[in-house]
Design an enzyme around this catalytic site. Structure first.
Site, PDB file in Angstrom:
ATOM      1  N   THR A   7      -2.512   8.153 -17.169  1.00 41.50           N
ATOM      2  CA  THR A   7      -1.162   7.606 -17.362  1.00 41.50           C
ATOM      3  C   THR A   7      -1.085   6.874 -18.694  1.00 41.50           C
ATOM      4  O   THR A   7      -2.104   6.433 -19.232  1.00 41.50           O
ATOM      5  CB  THR A   7      -0.780   6.633 -16.227  1.00 41.50           C
ATOM      6  OG1 THR A   7       0.582   6.267 -16.363  1.00 41.50           O
ATOM      7  CG2 THR A   7      -1.608   5.363 -16.254  1.00 41.50           C
ATOM      8  N   PRO A  10       0.568   1.002 -18.415  1.00 48.41           N
ATOM      9  CA  PRO A  10      -0.434  -0.026 -18.096  1.00 48.41           C
ATOM     10  C   PRO A  10      -0.205  -0.700 -16.738  1.00 48.41           C
ATOM     11  O   PRO A  10      -1.133  -1.188 -16.115  1.00 48.41           O
ATOM     12  CB  PRO A  10      -0.289  -1.041 -19.241  1.00 48.41           C
ATOM     13  CG  PRO A  10       0.971  -0.721 -19.935  1.00 48.41           C
ATOM     14  CD  PRO A  10       1.359   0.678 -19.602  1.00 48.41           C
ATOM     15  N   LYS A  12       0.562   0.804 -13.976  1.00 54.81           N
ATOM     16  CA  LYS A  12      -0.107   1.614 -12.947  1.00 54.81           C
ATOM     17  C   LYS A  12      -1.595   1.277 -12.903  1.00 54.81           C
ATOM     18  O   LYS A  12      -2.206   1.297 -11.854  1.00 54.81           O
ATOM     19  CB  LYS A  12       0.088   3.110 -13.224  1.00 54.81           C
ATOM     20  CG  LYS A  12       1.449   3.625 -12.817  1.00 54.81           C
ATOM     21  CD  LYS A  12       1.469   5.150 -12.738  1.00 54.81           C
ATOM     22  CE  LYS A  12       2.800   5.657 -12.201  1.00 54.81           C
ATOM     23  NZ  LYS A  12       2.868   7.126 -12.157  1.00 54.81           N
ATOM     24  N   ASP A  69       1.096  11.927  -8.683  1.00 61.10           N
ATOM     25  CA  ASP A  69       2.455  12.444  -8.844  1.00 61.10           C
ATOM     26  C   ASP A  69       3.253  12.067  -7.598  1.00 61.10           C
ATOM     27  O   ASP A  69       2.715  12.081  -6.492  1.00 61.10           O
ATOM     28  CB  ASP A  69       2.451  13.961  -9.041  1.00 61.10           C
ATOM     29  CG  ASP A  69       3.773  14.467  -9.593  1.00 61.10           C
ATOM     30  OD1 ASP A  69       4.430  13.727 -10.356  1.00 61.10           O
ATOM     31  OD2 ASP A  69       4.174  15.597  -9.263  1.00 61.10           O
ATOM     32  N   PHE A 150      12.951   0.881  -9.300  1.00 58.44           N
ATOM     33  CA  PHE A 150      13.308   1.881 -10.320  1.00 58.44           C
ATOM     34  C   PHE A 150      13.696   3.177  -9.619  1.00 58.44           C
ATOM     35  O   PHE A 150      13.690   3.257  -8.390  1.00 58.44           O
ATOM     36  CB  PHE A 150      12.117   2.105 -11.263  1.00 58.44           C
ATOM     37  CG  PHE A 150      10.972   2.862 -10.609  1.00 58.44           C
ATOM     38  CD1 PHE A 150      10.137   2.222  -9.716  1.00 58.44           C
ATOM     39  CD2 PHE A 150      10.755   4.213 -10.873  1.00 58.44           C
ATOM     40  CE1 PHE A 150       9.101   2.914  -9.093  1.00 58.44           C
ATOM     41  CE2 PHE A 150       9.714   4.913 -10.259  1.00 58.44           C
ATOM     42  CZ  PHE A 150       8.883   4.258  -9.367  1.00 58.44           C
ATOM     43  N   GLY A 151      14.013   4.187 -10.409  1.00 51.33           N
ATOM     44  CA  GLY A 151      14.262   5.537  -9.881  1.00 51.33           C
ATOM     45  C   GLY A 151      15.337   5.562  -8.813  1.00 51.33           C
ATOM     46  O   GLY A 151      16.433   5.041  -8.996  1.00 51.33           O
ATOM     47  N   TYR A 152      14.992   6.154  -7.679  1.00 51.28           N
ATOM     48  CA  TYR A 152      15.961   6.350  -6.597  1.00 51.28           C
ATOM     49  C   TYR A 152      15.986   5.175  -5.606  1.00 51.28           C
ATOM     50  O   TYR A 152      16.586   5.276  -4.540  1.00 51.28           O
ATOM     51  CB  TYR A 152      15.636   7.651  -5.851  1.00 51.28           C
ATOM     52  CG  TYR A 152      15.699   8.876  -6.745  1.00 51.28           C
ATOM     53  CD1 TYR A 152      16.911   9.531  -6.987  1.00 51.28           C
ATOM     54  CD2 TYR A 152      14.557   9.373  -7.371  1.00 51.28           C
ATOM     55  CE1 TYR A 152      16.969  10.644  -7.824  1.00 51.28           C
ATOM     56  CE2 TYR A 152      14.601  10.482  -8.206  1.00 51.28           C
ATOM     57  CZ  TYR A 152      15.814  11.113  -8.428  1.00 51.28           C
ATOM     58  OH  TYR A 152      15.879  12.208  -9.246  1.00 51.28           O
ATOM     59  N   ARG A 179       3.708   5.126  -2.235  1.00 44.56           N
ATOM     60  CA  ARG A 179       2.688   4.795  -3.214  1.00 44.56           C
ATOM     61  C   ARG A 179       1.661   3.806  -2.634  1.00 44.56           C
ATOM     62  O   ARG A 179       0.466   3.986  -2.799  1.00 44.56           O
ATOM     63  CB  ARG A 179       3.377   4.194  -4.444  1.00 44.56           C
ATOM     64  CG  ARG A 179       2.541   4.222  -5.646  1.00 44.56           C
ATOM     65  CD  ARG A 179       3.253   3.914  -6.916  1.00 44.56           C
ATOM     66  NE  ARG A 179       2.213   3.566  -7.861  1.00 44.56           N
ATOM     67  CZ  ARG A 179       1.401   4.443  -8.412  1.00 44.56           C
ATOM     68  NH1 ARG A 179       1.550   5.723  -8.155  1.00 44.56           N
ATOM     69  NH2 ARG A 179       0.450   4.066  -9.218  1.00 44.56           N
TER      70      ARG A 179
HETATM   71  P1  ITT Z   1       4.162   9.127 -14.992  1.00 40.51           P
HETATM   72  O1  ITT Z   1       4.431   9.030 -16.450  1.00 40.51           O
HETATM   73  O2  ITT Z   1       2.998   8.278 -14.582  1.00 40.51           O
HETATM   74  O3  ITT Z   1       4.088  10.540 -14.457  1.00 40.51           O
HETATM   75  P2  ITT Z   1       6.689   9.003 -13.505  1.00 40.51           P
HETATM   76  O4  ITT Z   1       7.870   8.129 -13.741  1.00 40.51           O
HETATM   77  O5  ITT Z   1       6.868  10.470 -13.649  1.00 40.51           O
HETATM   78  O6  ITT Z   1       5.457   8.433 -14.341  1.00 40.51           O
HETATM   79  P3  ITT Z   1       5.969   9.437 -10.712  1.00 40.51           P
HETATM   80  O7  ITT Z   1       5.311  10.740 -10.893  1.00 40.51           O
HETATM   81  O8  ITT Z   1       5.272   8.443  -9.853  1.00 40.51           O
HETATM   82  O9  ITT Z   1       6.218   8.638 -12.057  1.00 40.51           O
HETATM   83  O10 ITT Z   1       7.424   9.676 -10.109  1.00 40.51           O
HETATM   84  C1  ITT Z   1       8.289  10.728 -10.509  1.00 40.51           C
HETATM   85  C2  ITT Z   1       9.722  10.339 -10.273  1.00 40.51           C
HETATM   86  O11 ITT Z   1       9.976  10.196  -8.859  1.00 40.51           O
HETATM   87  C3  ITT Z   1      10.132   9.007 -10.894  1.00 40.51           C
HETATM   88  O12 ITT Z   1      10.543   9.178 -12.224  1.00 40.51           O
HETATM   89  C4  ITT Z   1      11.281   8.569  -9.972  1.00 40.51           C
HETATM   90  O13 ITT Z   1      12.488   9.202 -10.324  1.00 40.51           O
HETATM   91  C5  ITT Z   1      10.852   9.100  -8.601  1.00 40.51           C
HETATM   92  N1  ITT Z   1      10.098   8.065  -7.868  1.00 40.51           N
HETATM   93  C6  ITT Z   1       8.760   8.065  -7.609  1.00 40.51           C
HETATM   94  N2  ITT Z   1       8.402   6.959  -6.931  1.00 40.51           N
HETATM   95  C7  ITT Z   1       9.532   6.234  -6.776  1.00 40.51           C
HETATM   96  C8  ITT Z   1       9.829   4.993  -6.156  1.00 40.51           C
HETATM   97  O14 ITT Z   1       8.893   4.243  -5.591  1.00 40.51           O
HETATM   98  N3  ITT Z   1      11.094   4.575  -6.170  1.00 40.51           N
HETATM   99  C9  ITT Z   1      12.061   5.289  -6.739  1.00 40.51           C
HETATM  100  N4  ITT Z   1      11.878   6.458  -7.352  1.00 40.51           N
HETATM  101  C10 ITT Z   1      10.627   6.946  -7.367  1.00 40.51           C
END
Ligand code: ITT
Length: 205
Positions: A7, A10, A12, A69, A150-152, A179
Site C-alpha cells: 500500500t 501509511p 493502513k 482488497d 470514507f467511501g460508502y 476490515r
Molecule cells: P488501496 O490504495 O489500499 O487499494 P482503496 O481505497 O482501493 O485503497 P480498498 O481496496 O480497501 O481501498 O477499498 C476499495 C473501495 O471500497 C474503497 O475505495 C471504498 O469505495 C470501498 N470501501 C472499502 N472499505 C470501505 C469501508 O470500510 N467503508 C466505506 N467504503 C469502503
C-alpha cells in the site's frame, strides 16, 4: 520477520502493525523499502486482487508481502459495485458522487441488503501463502447519514446499531467491520504460521 504491506497508505500500516504488535513482526510499507509497485487490479474477486498485490510486492522486494482488497456488494445489483467499488461510475466521481449513484441505482428497490468484504493475502518468498477474509452484513440506506469514515460509509446501515458506518466512531466500526474481522482472522492465521514455522523466525529481515 519483516513484512511489506502492499500500500501507499501509511494509515493502513499503523492499523496492521497495531493488531500484530504482540507477534514480534515488523510491518513496513513499499515506501520504507524503496519500491513502488503499480499493480493492475484485474481480478474478478477481492481474493484475486489481494493476491495479485501481495505476489507483485513479494517479488519486487524478496520479502513476505501482504496485500488487501475490499469493496461493497449489493445483492439487488448482482454484487455491484464489488471489485469496482473504488472506481464505480468512473474516475470523475468522488465518494459522495459514488454514494449518490448507488442510491440512484437502488431507487424503488425493496431488497436493500448488502455486505462489505475484505480479503487479506500474505505471500512468502518460499511459495507459502495464506488468506484471511472478513465480511460485514448490512443494508443500503435511503439517504446518506453521518460524516465519519470514507467511501460508502454514509449509506451502509447496520440494523443492529440503527446507524450507518458513518455515524459510528472508528472503534465502534472496527469492532464489527469487514476490515476489522479480516484483520483479526489474519492475525490468528499469522500467529499459527509463525508457530508452525520456527525456521522462518530468523529469515526475511
Ligand atoms: P488501496 O490504495 O489500499 O487499494 P482503496 O481505497 O482501493 O485503497 P480498498 O481496496 O480497501 O481501498 O477499498 C476499495 C473501495 O471500497 C474503497 O475505495 C471504498 O469505495 C470501498 N470501501 C472499502 N472499505 C470501505 C469501508 O470500510 N467503508 C466505506 N467504503 C469502503
Amino acid at each position: 520477520m519483516r513484512f511489506v504491506l502492499a500500500t501507499q497508505n501509511p494509515k493502513k500500516r499503523e492499523e496492521l502493525a497495531s493488531i500484530l504488535s504482540d507477534l514480534g513482526v515488523e510491518i513496513v510499507t513499499e515506501e520504507d523499502v524503496g519500491v513502488h509497485v503499480e499493480v493492475e487490479e484485474t481480478g474478478e474477486t477481492f481474493g484475486e486482487n489481494a493476491a495479485l498485490k501481495a505476489k507483485a510486492v513479494m517479488e519486487a522486494t524478496g520479502l513476505p508481502a501482504i496485500g488487501d482488497d475490499s469493496g461493497l456488494c449489493v445483492e439487488a445489483l448482482n454484487g455491484a459495485p464489488g471489485v469496482y467499488s473504488a472506481r464505480y461510475g468512473g474516475p470523475e466521481l468522488d465518494d459522495a458522487g459514488r454514494c449518490r449513484l448507488l442510491l440512484e441505482m437502488m431507487r424503488g428497490q425493496t431488497d436493500r441488503s448488502a455486505h462489505f468484504e475484505t480479503y487479506i493475502v500474505c505471500a512468502f518468498p518460499n511459495g507459502d501463502w495464506f488468506a484471511a477474509k472478513g465480511e460485514c452484513k448490512g443494508s443500503i440506506a435511503f439517504a446518506p447519514m453521518g460524516t465519519n469514515g470514507f467511501g460508502y460509509d454514509p449509506i451502509f446501515f447496520r440494523t443492529e446499531s440503527q446507524k450507518t458506518f458513518a455515524q459510528m466512531n472508528a472503534e465502534e466500526k472496527a469492532a464489527i467491520s469487514h476490515r476489522g474481522n479480516a484483520l483479526r482472522s489474519f492475525r490468528d492465521k499469522l500467529a499459527k504460521y509463525i508457530a508452525e514455522h520456527p525456521e522462518a523466525q530468523g529469515k526475511w529481515n
